[in-house]
Design a protein around this motif. Structure first.
Motif, PDB file in Angstrom:
ATOM      1  N   SER A  49       0.998  -1.058   0.107  1.00 12.32           N
ATOM      2  CA  SER A  49       0.157  -0.152  -0.137  1.00 12.32           C
ATOM      3  C   SER A  49       0.995   1.368  -0.023  1.00 12.32           C
ATOM      4  N   PHE A  50       2.055   1.413   0.844  1.00 12.42           N
ATOM      5  CA  PHE A  50       2.777   2.265   0.849  1.00 12.42           C
ATOM      6  C   PHE A  50       3.610   2.543  -0.461  1.00 12.42           C
ATOM      7  N   PHE A  51       3.995   1.698  -0.978  1.00  8.77           N
ATOM      8  CA  PHE A  51       4.600   1.865  -2.374  1.00  8.77           C
ATOM      9  C   PHE A  51       3.611   2.204  -3.500  1.00  8.77           C
ATOM     10  N   MET A  52       2.270   1.925  -3.449  1.00 12.77           N
ATOM     11  CA  MET A  52       1.303   2.236  -4.374  1.00 12.77           C
ATOM     12  C   MET A  52       1.061   3.962  -4.027  1.00 12.77           C
ATOM     13  N   ILE A  53       0.767   4.092  -2.915  1.00 10.22           N
ATOM     14  CA  ILE A  53       0.409   5.325  -2.616  1.00 10.22           C
ATOM     15  C   ILE A  53       1.569   6.413  -2.813  1.00 10.22           C
ATOM     16  N   MET A  54       2.897   6.064  -2.666  1.00 10.66           N
ATOM     17  CA  MET A  54       3.853   6.880  -3.018  1.00 10.66           C
ATOM     18  C   MET A  54       4.121   6.973  -4.757  1.00 10.66           C
ATOM     19  N   THR A  55       3.777   5.857  -5.372  1.00 15.78           N
ATOM     20  CA  THR A  55       3.762   5.890  -6.786  1.00 15.78           C
ATOM     21  C   THR A  55       2.638   6.960  -7.405  1.00 15.78           C
ATOM     22  N   VAL A  56       1.810   6.987  -6.891  1.00 17.76           N
ATOM     23  CA  VAL A  56       0.561   7.721  -7.290  1.00 17.76           C
ATOM     24  C   VAL A  56       1.161   9.231  -7.115  1.00 17.76           C
ATOM     25  N   TRP A  57       1.586   9.450  -5.968  1.00 16.97           N
ATOM     26  CA  TRP A  57       2.098  10.643  -5.421  1.00 16.97           C
ATOM     27  C   TRP A  57       3.234  11.252  -6.361  1.00 16.97           C
ATOM     28  N   TYR A  58       4.325  10.575  -6.619  1.00 14.49           N
ATOM     29  CA  TYR A  58       5.072  10.946  -7.463  1.00 14.49           C
ATOM     30  C   TYR A  58       4.542  11.071  -8.985  1.00 14.49           C
ATOM     31  N   CYS A  81      -9.781  11.765  -6.764  1.00 12.71           N
ATOM     32  CA  CYS A  81      -8.389  10.700  -6.634  1.00 12.71           C
ATOM     33  C   CYS A  81      -7.966  10.701  -5.254  1.00 12.71           C
ATOM     34  N   LEU A  82      -8.094  11.455  -4.530  1.00  9.35           N
ATOM     35  CA  LEU A  82      -7.464  11.486  -3.093  1.00  9.35           C
ATOM     36  C   LEU A  82      -8.776  10.741  -2.230  1.00  9.35           C
ATOM     37  N   PHE A  83     -10.045  11.017  -2.613  1.00  7.83           N
ATOM     38  CA  PHE A  83     -11.071  10.307  -1.885  1.00  7.83           C
ATOM     39  C   PHE A  83     -10.935   8.476  -2.091  1.00  7.83           C
ATOM     40  N   ILE A  84     -10.455   8.347  -3.520  1.00  9.15           N
ATOM     41  CA  ILE A  84     -10.276   6.973  -3.846  1.00  9.15           C
ATOM     42  C   ILE A  84      -9.184   6.365  -2.930  1.00  9.15           C
TER      43      ILE A  84
END
Length: 85
Positions: A49-58, A81-84
């Motif tokens: 989950s952390f790496f998915m969120i950081m990928t989305v952030w990047y 997008c933030l809500f999802i």
């Protein structure tokens, strides 16, 4: 809306999401290696989950790199997008 303020808001939400995920860890009943084996599945789920969120952030920063102004439509799509997440 200013682009820098918009990106700072999104960065803050991503940081809050990553922090809340850590709060879900329960203290194991055992200690030592048995405790780590008890936490294997939650740790793997957190890492994924952390790496998915950081990928989305990047990718979010790469996407908004060339945008000059934030329109209401862009803001609404970003909010969705933030809500999802």
């Amino acid at each position: 809306m200013e682009k820098e303020r918009f990106l700072a808001f999104t960065d803050a939400i991503n940081a809050i999401i990553a922090t809340i995920m850590v709060l879900e860890f329960k203290t194991p009943d055992k200690s030592g290696w048995p405790a780590l084996t008890e936490l294997t599945v939650p740790l793997l789920a957190y890492a994924l989950s952390f790496f998915m969120i950081m990928t989305v952030w990047y990718n979010h920063h790469q996407l908004y790199r060339d945008i000059k102004n934030i329109t209401p439509r862009i803001f609404l799509l970003n909010t969705l997008c933030l809500f999802i997440m």
